[in-house]
Motif scaffolding. Structure first.
Motif, PDB file in Angstrom:
ATOM      1  N   GLU A 660     -20.296  35.724  30.599  1.00 27.42           N
ATOM      2  CA  GLU A 660     -21.608  35.349  30.062  1.00 27.42           C
ATOM      3  C   GLU A 660     -22.472  34.827  31.199  1.00 27.42           C
ATOM      4  OE1 GLU A 660     -23.571  32.532  26.565  1.00 27.42           O
ATOM      5  OE2 GLU A 660     -21.471  32.253  27.121  1.00 27.42           O
ATOM      6  N   ASP A 661     -23.732  35.251  31.224  1.00 25.39           N
ATOM      7  CA  ASP A 661     -24.679  34.719  32.202  1.00 25.39           C
ATOM      8  C   ASP A 661     -25.359  33.494  31.607  1.00 25.39           C
ATOM      9  OD1 ASP A 661     -24.330  36.542  34.348  1.00 25.39           O
ATOM     10  OD2 ASP A 661     -25.412  38.055  33.199  1.00 25.39           O
ATOM     11  N   VAL A 662     -25.137  32.341  32.219  1.00 30.94           N
ATOM     12  CA  VAL A 662     -25.646  31.069  31.683  1.00 30.94           C
ATOM     13  C   VAL A 662     -26.677  30.491  32.643  1.00 30.94           C
ATOM     14  CG1 VAL A 662     -25.042  28.749  30.926  1.00 30.94           C
ATOM     15  CG2 VAL A 662     -23.452  30.636  30.530  1.00 30.94           C
ATOM     16  N   PRO A 663     -27.929  30.264  32.178  1.00 32.43           N
ATOM     17  CA  PRO A 663     -28.946  29.670  33.060  1.00 32.43           C
ATOM     18  C   PRO A 663     -28.851  28.144  33.086  1.00 32.43           C
ATOM     19  CG  PRO A 663     -29.927  30.279  30.956  1.00 32.43           C
ATOM     20  CD  PRO A 663     -28.471  30.637  30.867  1.00 32.43           C
ATOM     21  N   TYR A 664     -29.116  27.555  34.241  1.00 33.60           N
ATOM     22  CA  TYR A 664     -29.173  26.101  34.414  1.00 33.60           C
ATOM     23  C   TYR A 664     -30.515  25.755  35.054  1.00 33.60           C
ATOM     24  CZ  TYR A 664     -24.115  25.763  33.705  1.00 33.60           C
ATOM     25  OH  TYR A 664     -22.844  25.816  33.173  1.00 33.60           O
ATOM     26  N   ASP A 665     -31.314  24.913  34.383  1.00 27.97           N
ATOM     27  CA  ASP A 665     -32.500  24.382  35.046  1.00 27.97           C
ATOM     28  C   ASP A 665     -32.041  23.489  36.200  1.00 27.97           C
ATOM     29  OD1 ASP A 665     -34.149  25.694  33.311  1.00 27.97           O
ATOM     30  OD2 ASP A 665     -34.488  23.968  32.006  1.00 27.97           O
ATOM     31  N   PHE A 666     -32.894  23.353  37.220  1.00 27.68           N
ATOM     32  CA  PHE A 666     -32.486  22.573  38.398  1.00 27.68           C
ATOM     33  C   PHE A 666     -32.134  21.131  38.055  1.00 27.68           C
ATOM     34  CE2 PHE A 666     -34.815  25.367  41.781  1.00 27.68           C
ATOM     35  CZ  PHE A 666     -33.815  26.320  41.649  1.00 27.68           C
ATOM     36  N   ASP A 667     -32.761  20.578  36.979  1.00 31.41           N
ATOM     37  CA  ASP A 667     -32.424  19.194  36.637  1.00 31.41           C
ATOM     38  C   ASP A 667     -31.122  19.092  35.838  1.00 31.41           C
ATOM     39  OD1 ASP A 667     -33.114  19.957  34.047  1.00 31.41           O
ATOM     40  OD2 ASP A 667     -35.080  19.023  34.111  1.00 31.41           O
ATOM     41  N   GLU A 668     -30.443  20.231  35.634  1.00 31.14           N
ATOM     42  CA  GLU A 668     -29.141  20.219  34.952  1.00 31.14           C
ATOM     43  C   GLU A 668     -27.981  20.463  35.915  1.00 31.14           C
ATOM     44  OE1 GLU A 668     -30.074  22.087  30.591  1.00 31.14           O
ATOM     45  OE2 GLU A 668     -30.089  23.499  32.256  1.00 31.14           O
ATOM     46  N   LEU A 669     -28.272  20.516  37.205  1.00 29.20           N
ATOM     47  CA  LEU A 669     -27.239  20.927  38.155  1.00 29.20           C
ATOM     48  C   LEU A 669     -26.145  19.883  38.345  1.00 29.20           C
ATOM     49  CD1 LEU A 669     -29.242  22.859  40.900  1.00 29.20           C
ATOM     50  CD2 LEU A 669     -28.025  23.728  38.911  1.00 29.20           C
ATOM     51  N   ASP A 670     -26.351  18.654  37.834  1.00 29.93           N
ATOM     52  CA  ASP A 670     -25.248  17.697  37.929  1.00 29.93           C
ATOM     53  C   ASP A 670     -24.177  17.991  36.879  1.00 29.93           C
ATOM     54  OD1 ASP A 670     -26.915  16.972  35.897  1.00 29.93           O
ATOM     55  OD2 ASP A 670     -26.934  14.837  36.342  1.00 29.93           O
ATOM     56  N   GLU A 671     -24.376  19.030  36.048  1.00 30.52           N
ATOM     57  CA  GLU A 671     -23.312  19.488  35.150  1.00 30.52           C
ATOM     58  C   GLU A 671     -22.356  20.433  35.869  1.00 30.52           C
ATOM     59  OE1 GLU A 671     -24.474  21.008  31.375  1.00 30.52           O
ATOM     60  OE2 GLU A 671     -26.098  19.551  31.115  1.00 30.52           O
ATOM     61  N   LEU A 672     -22.730  20.851  37.076  1.00 32.15           N
ATOM     62  CA  LEU A 672     -21.915  21.801  37.829  1.00 32.15           C
ATOM     63  C   LEU A 672     -21.300  21.136  39.054  1.00 32.15           C
ATOM     64  CD1 LEU A 672     -24.185  24.998  37.919  1.00 32.15           C
ATOM     65  CD2 LEU A 672     -22.135  24.653  36.528  1.00 32.15           C
ATOM     66  N   ALA A 673     -20.097  21.572  39.407  1.00 28.36           N
ATOM     67  CA  ALA A 673     -19.465  21.170  40.665  1.00 28.36           C
ATOM     68  C   ALA A 673     -18.881  22.421  41.293  1.00 28.36           C
ATOM     69  CB  ALA A 673     -18.363  20.140  40.408  1.00 28.36           C
ATOM     70  N   HIS A 674     -18.733  22.393  42.613  1.00 28.32           N
ATOM     71  CA  HIS A 674     -18.094  23.528  43.277  1.00 28.32           C
ATOM     72  C   HIS A 674     -16.627  23.592  42.872  1.00 28.32           C
ATOM     73  CE1 HIS A 674     -21.701  23.008  45.851  1.00 28.32           C
ATOM     74  NE2 HIS A 674     -21.636  24.338  45.851  1.00 28.32           N
ATOM     75  N   ALA A 675     -16.088  24.825  42.860  1.00 24.85           N
ATOM     76  CA  ALA A 675     -14.730  25.016  42.336  1.00 24.85           C
ATOM     77  C   ALA A 675     -13.835  25.804  43.288  1.00 24.85           C
ATOM     78  CB  ALA A 675     -14.795  25.714  40.982  1.00 24.85           C
ATOM     79  N   TYR A 676     -14.182  25.820  44.583  1.00 22.74           N
ATOM     80  CA  TYR A 676     -13.236  26.412  45.546  1.00 22.74           C
ATOM     81  C   TYR A 676     -11.945  25.595  45.524  1.00 22.74           C
ATOM     82  CZ  TYR A 676     -17.461  28.640  47.328  1.00 22.74           C
ATOM     83  OH  TYR A 676     -18.631  29.363  47.442  1.00 22.74           O
ATOM     84  N   ALA A 677     -12.105  24.285  45.392  1.00 25.73           N
ATOM     85  CA  ALA A 677     -10.968  23.384  45.195  1.00 25.73           C
ATOM     86  C   ALA A 677     -11.236  22.588  43.929  1.00 25.73           C
ATOM     87  CB  ALA A 677     -10.820  22.447  46.394  1.00 25.73           C
ATOM     88  N   VAL A 678     -10.222  22.472  43.072  1.00 25.35           N
ATOM     89  CA  VAL A 678     -10.346  21.640  41.875  1.00 25.35           C
ATOM     90  C   VAL A 678      -9.096  20.780  41.766  1.00 25.35           C
ATOM     91  CG1 VAL A 678     -11.777  23.307  40.615  1.00 25.35           C
ATOM     92  CG2 VAL A 678      -9.297  23.350  40.310  1.00 25.35           C
ATOM     93  N   THR A 679      -9.209  19.681  41.039  1.00 18.88           N
ATOM     94  CA  THR A 679      -8.023  18.859  40.833  1.00 18.88           C
ATOM     95  C   THR A 679      -7.046  19.613  39.926  1.00 18.88           C
ATOM     96  OG1 THR A 679      -8.964  17.749  38.904  1.00 18.88           O
ATOM     97  CG2 THR A 679      -9.311  16.702  41.065  1.00 18.88           C
ATOM     98  N   ILE A 680      -5.778  19.288  40.064  1.00 21.48           N
ATOM     99  CA  ILE A 680      -4.748  19.963  39.265  1.00 21.48           C
ATOM    100  C   ILE A 680      -5.013  19.753  37.784  1.00 21.48           C
ATOM    101  CG2 ILE A 680      -2.264  20.045  38.793  1.00 21.48           C
ATOM    102  CD1 ILE A 680      -1.918  19.118  41.792  1.00 21.48           C
ATOM    103  N   HIS A 681      -5.501  18.558  37.406  1.00 24.46           N
ATOM    104  CA  HIS A 681      -5.829  18.305  35.997  1.00 24.46           C
ATOM    105  C   HIS A 681      -6.831  19.333  35.476  1.00 24.46           C
ATOM    106  CE1 HIS A 681      -3.993  14.304  36.609  1.00 24.46           C
ATOM    107  NE2 HIS A 681      -3.835  14.319  35.311  1.00 24.46           N
ATOM    108  N   ARG A 682      -7.833  19.666  36.302  1.00 26.93           N
ATOM    109  CA  ARG A 682      -8.884  20.581  35.853  1.00 26.93           C
ATOM    110  C   ARG A 682      -8.407  22.034  35.816  1.00 26.93           C
ATOM    111  NH1 ARG A 682     -13.667  18.557  35.061  1.00 26.93           N
ATOM    112  NH2 ARG A 682     -14.592  20.628  35.024  1.00 26.93           N
ATOM    113  N   SER A 683      -7.249  22.327  36.429  1.00 31.70           N
ATOM    114  CA  SER A 683      -6.783  23.717  36.496  1.00 31.70           C
ATOM    115  C   SER A 683      -5.963  24.114  35.279  1.00 31.70           C
ATOM    116  CB  SER A 683      -5.920  23.908  37.748  1.00 31.70           C
ATOM    117  OG  SER A 683      -4.643  23.296  37.590  1.00 31.70           O
ATOM    118  N   GLN A 684      -5.688  23.167  34.391  1.00 31.34           N
ATOM    119  CA  GLN A 684      -4.819  23.455  33.248  1.00 31.34           C
ATOM    120  C   GLN A 684      -5.339  24.643  32.442  1.00 31.34           C
ATOM    121  OE1 GLN A 684      -4.810  18.968  32.378  1.00 31.34           O
ATOM    122  NE2 GLN A 684      -3.322  19.809  30.979  1.00 31.34           N
ATOM    123  N   GLY A 685      -4.403  25.484  32.017  1.00 27.02           N
ATOM    124  CA  GLY A 685      -4.768  26.636  31.194  1.00 27.02           C
ATOM    125  C   GLY A 685      -5.233  27.823  31.997  1.00 27.02           C
TER     126      GLY A 685
END
Length: 751
Positions: A660-685
């Motif tokens: 799905e293509d999801v748009p983010y306004d620039f003032d919503e970018l704190d909902e995103l983080a880079h994911a080249y590396a993620v914590t093991i907790h966040r990798s579940q599933g």
């Protein structure tokens, strides 16, 4: 010291004022707001001044009037430390064009700014302010875009007014925007009179920020409003750590430390909160106390209302399903199992092991069943067999998993369409589901994979949506980390005395025994160190120093793995870390990996937000549930790739792993983080072709067996450990300390 020197020193410490155009931000700390920026003061020669300080909300292209002090940095030379600033509208044609084209006003990009300023000249800003309808005079600028620009200008002005106040208490730009979007023109009133509302109403503002604002507006430290908000914050913090409740004594102790107020006041405010139904207090058996509290016969547990409702409801819904008189798979109650399993053998060419056969019978004859087991033990083949037999009897089968990746994997495994649980239930803004007890799913069999990820809130929504008489099969590895959200659902369902039928697969199949990933996952789970020599798919690159381990991780991901295995470093390789902070934590590694995989280039669009820079091609993850985004919401842990950045529309587009293509306004970018590396907790599933795991002694407190086991079991083909042998040994031998505070197992037994 001479008089002249003393005078010069006094001048250095005096407040000074500097005006200039903010050219670029070279560094920004998201948490503190500390910023390093370059400013054009108009002195000519292209020389830029370095300014440092809390430049919250300032955007490149804005003209600033900064108040602060001159100083000198031993490495970077003369600089200006900003104590506060105001935005000054630019007065020259060039300044106005740069200001409008900076992306500050939604709907105006650099090219449109040039056209508007070309038409109105130095009067441009006055026209937008007082006669925005005249913008239609600009060639190719229609009424729709004109209205959008006028609205964006007004909103920007209002946000700036809110920010003037919030600046003094260290609130970031993005939070100021959120406050304005939540309350509009009432923002300043709410902030001044009811600051603790912000913690519950505005995502990203917790109690600590609200408390800082409250102190700034003069709310007393012993105000009941503050104490009640602090109690609810302590409970929400414990929910973030996975607990459904806190023992009352612990809650009171935590609140006294947090609020620095008298214990009597905390006890009094807690009683008021219970009376107001702001929290729920319940007596539970002492077995749910921590080891130090077991002397009491009963435990007084305090819940936030949603978690108490969900836990009570989930237990009741599961037992309602289990005991339902009707059966939508009643044909399997009298089936000839030898014949059915013979047909299955002919179809698949493989024979079920006795425990797999038991699981198949259980899922098709019991209305609620749980299937657990480690990698290589045949969970996937068992699920495929259950689905095949159900569909052979023309049953309606619905498949789901908590994440997009897990749902895709389940779909590939069974040959049937699978959805995320959120999409299956069609969760709406506010978190309500389109499917529930009054409108159940049209399914005879509901199969949910990766059930260890289900928290108590989502599991309750799911159970409510299963129709009476339908069968629910929950599949997962109970030895993995529990859910990110509150609860320990899978473990509670499998607890001794649970009324729910369950099968645990333990036999590792011969084909799986050839995989170093599978063999070492089981070794780790049994407390035995993994074999790291002589394996074609499991490696260790030893490095004791954390910073060198981080650099080595980047080299392994960006250069060595692609060269040897032909894997794409962005798409096929995932770095999984024990923690976010530290040299080898996800935060720092994302910066390093972004520089190696998607470096800045003139032809690659990018947008800076706080301390992060987002570029086209970046791998990103959503870090909160947002029911308003996308077709059916975008949820914590959803991963995707940035495919477009539009400065004029102030919008960034992410293509998610749910296609799905999801748009983010620039003032919503704190909902995103880079994911080249993620914590093991966040990798579940999730599952990845290759997993790289940095292990360093700087993450000592996080190094636990189920954490490492979870990380290793995320890999399909290849695992590379990077770091300290000592840290690896600690992770293997250290068993997670204690259980979460949950009472689902008690409720199931009691019912």
């Amino acid at each position: 010291m001479s008089e002249a020197q003393r005078s010069a020193q006094q001048r250095a410490f005096q407040l000074a004022t500097v005006e200039g155009v903010l050219e670029r931000i070279t560094y920004a700390n998201e948490e503190t707001g500390w910023t390093v920026a370059r400013v054009d003061t108009g002195r000519g020669g292209g020389e830029l001044l370095t300014v440092v300080g809390a430049l919250l909300g300032a955007q490149p292209g804005e003209s600033l009037r900064m108040h602060g002090r001159w100083g000198s940095h031993p490495q970077y030379g003369r600089q200006f430390t900003v104590e506060n600033y105001t935005t000054v509208l630019p007065a020259t044609v060039q300044g106005i064009q740069r200001y409008l084209g900076s992306g500050l006003i939604k709907g105006i990009g650099p090219r449109l700014a040039e056209r508007i300023v070309g038409h109105f000249g130095v009067e441009t800003l006055e026209v937008i302010e007082t006669e925005p309808g005249r913008l239609i005079e600009v060639p190719k600028l229609g009424p729709k875009r004109t209205k959008m620009i006028a609205a964006a200008w007004e909103e920007q002005k209002a946000i700036k007014e809110v920010m003037v106040f919030l600046q003094g208490v260290g609130v970031s730009t993005s939070l100021a925007v959120r406050i304005y979007k939540q309350y509009g023109d009432r923002s300043n009133d709410v902030v001044r009179t009811e600051p603790y509302r912000l913690a519950s109403d505005v995502w990203g503002i917790g109690f600590l920020t609200a408390d800082r604002i409250a102190q700034a507006v003069g709310i007393p430290q012993d105000s009941p409003q503050r104490v009640k908000a602090g109690l609810q914050y302590a409970l929400s913090q414990s929910a973030d750590q996975g607990h459904c409740f806190l023992p009352e004594e612990q809650l009171i102790s935590d609140a006294v430390k947090l609020l620095a107020v008298d214990i009597g006041l905390v006890i009094e405010c807690l009683a008021e909160l219970v009376a107001e139904e702001g929290v729920v207090r319940e007596e539970l058996p002492a077995e749910h106390a921590a080891p130090t509290e077991t002397s009491a016969e009963k435990l007084s547990a305090v819940y936030l209302v949603p978690f108490h409702r969900a836990e009570v409801s989930l237990a009741s819904q599961l037992l309602r399903l289990l005991r339902a008189p009707e059966d939508r798979l009643e044909a399997f109650a009298t089936v000839d199992w030898d014949r059915a399993l013979g047909w299955l053998h002919q179809r698949t060419g493989a024979e079920l092991a006795p425990e797999q056969e038991q699981a198949v019978r259980l899922a098709l004859t019991q209305k609620v069943a749980v299937l657990t087991g480690g990698p290589g033990c045949g969970k996937s083949f068992t699920v495929r067999s259950i689905v095949a037999l159900a569909m052979a009897r023309r049953a309606k089968v619905v498949l789901a998993a908590p994440t997009g990746r897990a749902a895709k994997r389940l779909s590939e495994l069974t040959g049937c369409e699978a959805a995320t649980v959120h999409r299956l239930l069609e969760l709406k803004p506010g978190g309500d589901a389109a499917y529930d007890r009054d409108r159940p799913l049209d399914a005879d069999l509901v199969v949910v994979d990766e059930a260890s990820m289900l928290d108590v809130l989502l599991a309750n929504k799911l159970a409510k949506a299963v129709a009476p008489g339908a069968h629910l099969l929950l599949v997962g590895d109970v030895d993995q980390l529990p859910s990110v959200g509150a609860g320990e659902v899978l473990r509670d369902l499998l607890a001794p005395g649970s009324p729910l039928p369950a099968v645990r697969l333990t036999r590792i199949f011969r084909q799986a025994q050839e995989s170093g990933v599978v063999v070492n996952a089981h070794r780790i789970n049994e407390g035995v160190p993994p074999i790291t020599d002589g394996m074609p798919d499991f490696f260790l690159f030893p490095e004791e120093d954390a910073e060198r381990a981080a650099d080595l991780t980047v080299d392994v991901v960006a250069r060595r793995i692609p060269a040897r295995f032909g894997l794409d470093p962005g798409r096929d390789v995932q770095v999984l870390t024990p923690m976010h902070r530290g040299p080898a934590g996800a935060g720092n590694l994302n910066t390093l990996l972004q520089g190696a995989i998607t470096p800045a280039r003139p032809d690659r669009a990018e947008r800076r937000f706080g301390g992060r820079t987002f570029r086209v091609g970046d791998k990103v993850t959503q870090i909160r549930n947002n029911y308003d985004k996308g077709a059916n919401g975008v949820f914590n842990g959803t991963v995707g790739v940035v495919t477009a950045i539009n400065l004029e529309d102030q919008r960034l587009t992410v293509h998610t792993d749910e296609d799905e293509d999801v748009p983010y306004d620039f003032d919503e970018l704190d909902e995103l983080a880079h994911a080249y590396a993620v914590t093991i907790h966040r990798s579940q599933g999730s599952e990845y072709p290759c997993v790289v795991i940095p292990l360093t002694t700087s993450a000592w407190m996080m190094l636990q067996r189920n954490l490492l086991y979870t990380a290793v079991t995320r890999a399909k083909r290849l695992v590379v450990l990077v770091g300290s042998r000592r840290a690896l040994a600690q992770a293997v031998r250290s068993v997670s300390a204690g259980r979460r505070h949950t009472a689902l197992d008690h409720r199931l037994r009691r019912e």
